[in-house]
Scaffold this motif. Structure first.
Motif, PDB file in Angstrom:
ATOM      1  N   ALA A  84       6.769 -13.959  -9.302  1.00 26.79           N
ATOM      2  CA  ALA A  84       5.773 -14.612 -10.157  1.00 26.79           C
ATOM      3  C   ALA A  84       4.531 -13.750 -10.351  1.00 26.79           C
ATOM      4  N   ALA A  85       4.214 -12.922  -9.363  1.00 26.16           N
ATOM      5  CA  ALA A  85       2.990 -12.114  -9.426  1.00 26.16           C
ATOM      6  C   ALA A  85       3.110 -10.949 -10.398  1.00 26.16           C
ATOM      7  N   GLN A  86       4.317 -10.428 -10.572  1.00 33.61           N
ATOM      8  CA  GLN A  86       4.481  -9.274 -11.465  1.00 33.61           C
ATOM      9  C   GLN A  86       4.119  -9.602 -12.910  1.00 33.61           C
ATOM     10  N   PRO A  87       4.634 -10.695 -13.481  1.00 33.64           N
ATOM     11  CA  PRO A  87       4.200 -11.038 -14.850  1.00 33.64           C
ATOM     12  C   PRO A  87       2.724 -11.419 -14.926  1.00 33.64           C
ATOM     13  N   LEU A  88       2.176 -11.976 -13.844  1.00 36.08           N
ATOM     14  CA  LEU A  88       0.747 -12.286 -13.831  1.00 36.08           C
ATOM     15  C   LEU A  88      -0.073 -11.006 -13.963  1.00 36.08           C
ATOM     16  N   LEU A  89       0.356  -9.963 -13.280  1.00 37.69           N
ATOM     17  CA  LEU A  89      -0.335  -8.667 -13.376  1.00 37.69           C
ATOM     18  C   LEU A  89      -0.264  -8.126 -14.803  1.00 37.69           C
ATOM     19  N   GLU A  90       0.892  -8.272 -15.422  1.00 39.97           N
ATOM     20  CA  GLU A  90       1.059  -7.770 -16.791  1.00 39.97           C
ATOM     21  C   GLU A  90       0.157  -8.524 -17.762  1.00 39.97           C
ATOM     22  N   VAL A  91       0.085  -9.844 -17.612  1.00 38.16           N
ATOM     23  CA  VAL A  91      -0.792 -10.645 -18.483  1.00 38.16           C
ATOM     24  C   VAL A  91      -2.248 -10.250 -18.282  1.00 38.16           C
ATOM     25  N   SER A  92      -2.647 -10.055 -17.030  1.00 37.09           N
ATOM     26  CA  SER A  92      -4.048  -9.727 -16.744  1.00 37.09           C
ATOM     27  C   SER A  92      -4.433  -8.366 -17.327  1.00 37.09           C
ATOM     28  N   LYS A  93      -3.526  -7.402 -17.252  1.00 40.54           N
ATOM     29  CA  LYS A  93      -3.816  -6.070 -17.811  1.00 40.54           C
ATOM     30  C   LYS A  93      -3.847  -6.111 -19.332  1.00 40.54           C
ATOM     31  N   GLN A  94      -2.915  -6.846 -19.911  1.00 38.69           N
ATOM     32  CA  GLN A  94      -2.814  -6.923 -21.362  1.00 38.69           C
ATOM     33  C   GLN A  94      -4.074  -7.508 -21.985  1.00 38.69           C
ATOM     34  N   HIS A  95      -4.706  -8.459 -21.265  1.00 39.97           N
ATOM     35  CA  HIS A  95      -5.873  -9.149 -21.832  1.00 39.97           C
ATOM     36  C   HIS A  95      -7.168  -8.832 -21.076  1.00 39.97           C
TER      37      HIS A  95
END
Length: 404
Positions: A56-67
């Motif tokens: 679950a943390a990996q996509p959270l990291l991607e969302v945080s970097k993207q925005h």
């Protein structure tokens, strides 16, 4: 609501409802989405599911970097670091903790404190004593900078825990005498550094009848609180430590039963860090348990994980010097084989490499060899260059692999 459900024993409902909200939320609402995912990760870490937390943390990291959501990015690094640490993957844990620590001023302060403590713990488990000491210092500085009385005791607890892992019982004991032995509910949530748990580790290491009784009483309180609130990860921690107390008290059968409880709780989520931290004593207990019940597959799985993470613990027989055990575990040198190094190590470099294997710090190596710390540092650079590595742990591992 999800966390409240989890803490009242409704974990499946909490997870299913959070997932439903995550799937239903407008993808453009990044703030809400990140909070829902974070809530799910909190639950996974509370209940001891390290792999699910990582997923679950990996996509959270991607969302945080993207925005460009910096606080969420910091939390993501912390979540990933905890997942890898609890799963026994120390190198990855160290890298993610470093990233979280770089963002500590945008991270929630208690999480930032825990990230620094987690980094110190990971480094010490990797045998990087100097780096761990430096992380402890960074943690204390940060705790003072926050100007809140709740953070410094956590930093001091972490320093005592690291001292204990280094074999410095005197320093750990000095801290323990001044520590408050009342478990604080909030610290038993999912944090890596909980002073009451560190206190029990020190009391167990002291090993007197009085200190073991104190540890047993404290652990009983900790475990009751953890079980009442469904903090499975901390229940695993308490059960592991209880097994050590019982073993030291000569109650081996009770120790085995308690350890079996810990294994049952830890197995589904591959939560192995508490067993790693317990060291050679835990390996000895596991091997004896395995002899009693050879069909227990989870013991073999855990021993294999321990051997991969800290092989010297598994190779070491009880009561033997770790260095001697490691020597015995290596194949005899083949004098007819040429050295695999382009430039052989000098005798002094071999001496230093042997002391690295004993997890000594630069100052301790310098004192042992009657040279300056600066000279030790120069020798280390030469060793790293000749072997082709960049840190102490890799130097020792490479030396064993190259049979030098």
């Amino acid at each position: 609501l999800g966390l409240a459900r989890c803490m009242t024993g409704q974990r499946k409902l909490a997870v299913s409802q959070l997932k439903a909200h995550i799937n239903a939320v407008d993808p453009s609402d990044n703030f809400l989405l990140s909070r829902l995912i974070a809530g799910l990760i909190f639950i996974y870490l509370i209940v001891g599911e390290s792999l699910l937390a990582r997923a679950a943390a990996q996509p959270l990291l991607e969302v945080s970097k993207q925005h460009s959501m910096r606080p969420t990015e910091a939390w993501s690094y912390y979540f990933l670091a905890c997942s890898h640490l609890h799963n026994g993957e120390l190198e990855a844990a160290s890298q993610y903790f470093e990233q979280a620590c770089k963002l500590r001023y945008v991270l929630e302060p208690r999480a930032a404190v825990d990230a620094l403590a987690g980094l110190a713990l990971t480094q010490q488990l990797m045998g990087l004593a100097d780096e761990a000491a430096d992380s402890c210092l960074r943690l204390e500085v940060f705790a003072l900078e926050m100007k809140a009385p709740i953070y410094l005791p956590v930093a001091q607890s972490c320093r005592a825990r690291i001292a204990l892992l280094r074999g410095d019982l005197a320093s750990a004991t000095a801290w323990c005498r001044s520590a408050d032995d009342s478990p604080v509910f909030a610290e038993l949530w999912m944090w890596l550094e909980a002073p009451s748990l560190t206190q029990t580790r020190v009391l167990i290491a002291i090993g007197s009848s009085e200190s073991l009784n104190q540890a047993a009483e404290l652990l009983q309180t900790i475990r009751h609180t953890s079980e009442t609130c469904w903090f499975t990860s901390q229940t695993i921690e308490a059960a592991v430590l209880q097994s050590l107390v019982l073993e030291k008290q000569g109650r081996t059968d009770d120790a085995m039963l308690t350890l079996d409880e810990a294994l049952s709780l830890a197995g589904p989520g591959q939560w192995i860090r508490p067993f790693i931290e317990a060291g050679p004593v835990m390996v000895d207990l596991l091997k004896r348990m395995q002899r009693r019940n050879p069909s227990a597959g989870r013991i073999a799985t855990l021993l294999a994980a321990l051997e991969k993470t800290v092989p010297e613990f598994v190779q070491q027989a009880p009561g033997r010097d770790r260095r001697e055990a490691q020597k015995d575990s290596l194949p005899p040198p083949d004098d007819s084989s040429p050295t695999p190094l382009i430039e052989p190590l000098t005798n002094r470099e071999l001496d230093i490499l042997e002391l690295l294997d004993r997890r000594m710090q630069n100052k301790e190596i310098a004192a042992k060899l009657c040279i300056s710390s600066q000279t030790v540092g120069s020798h280390l650079k030469n060793i790293y260059q000749k072997i082709g590595v960049n840190n102490r742990l890799k130097a020792v591992q490479a030396a064993k692999r190259l049979k030098i």
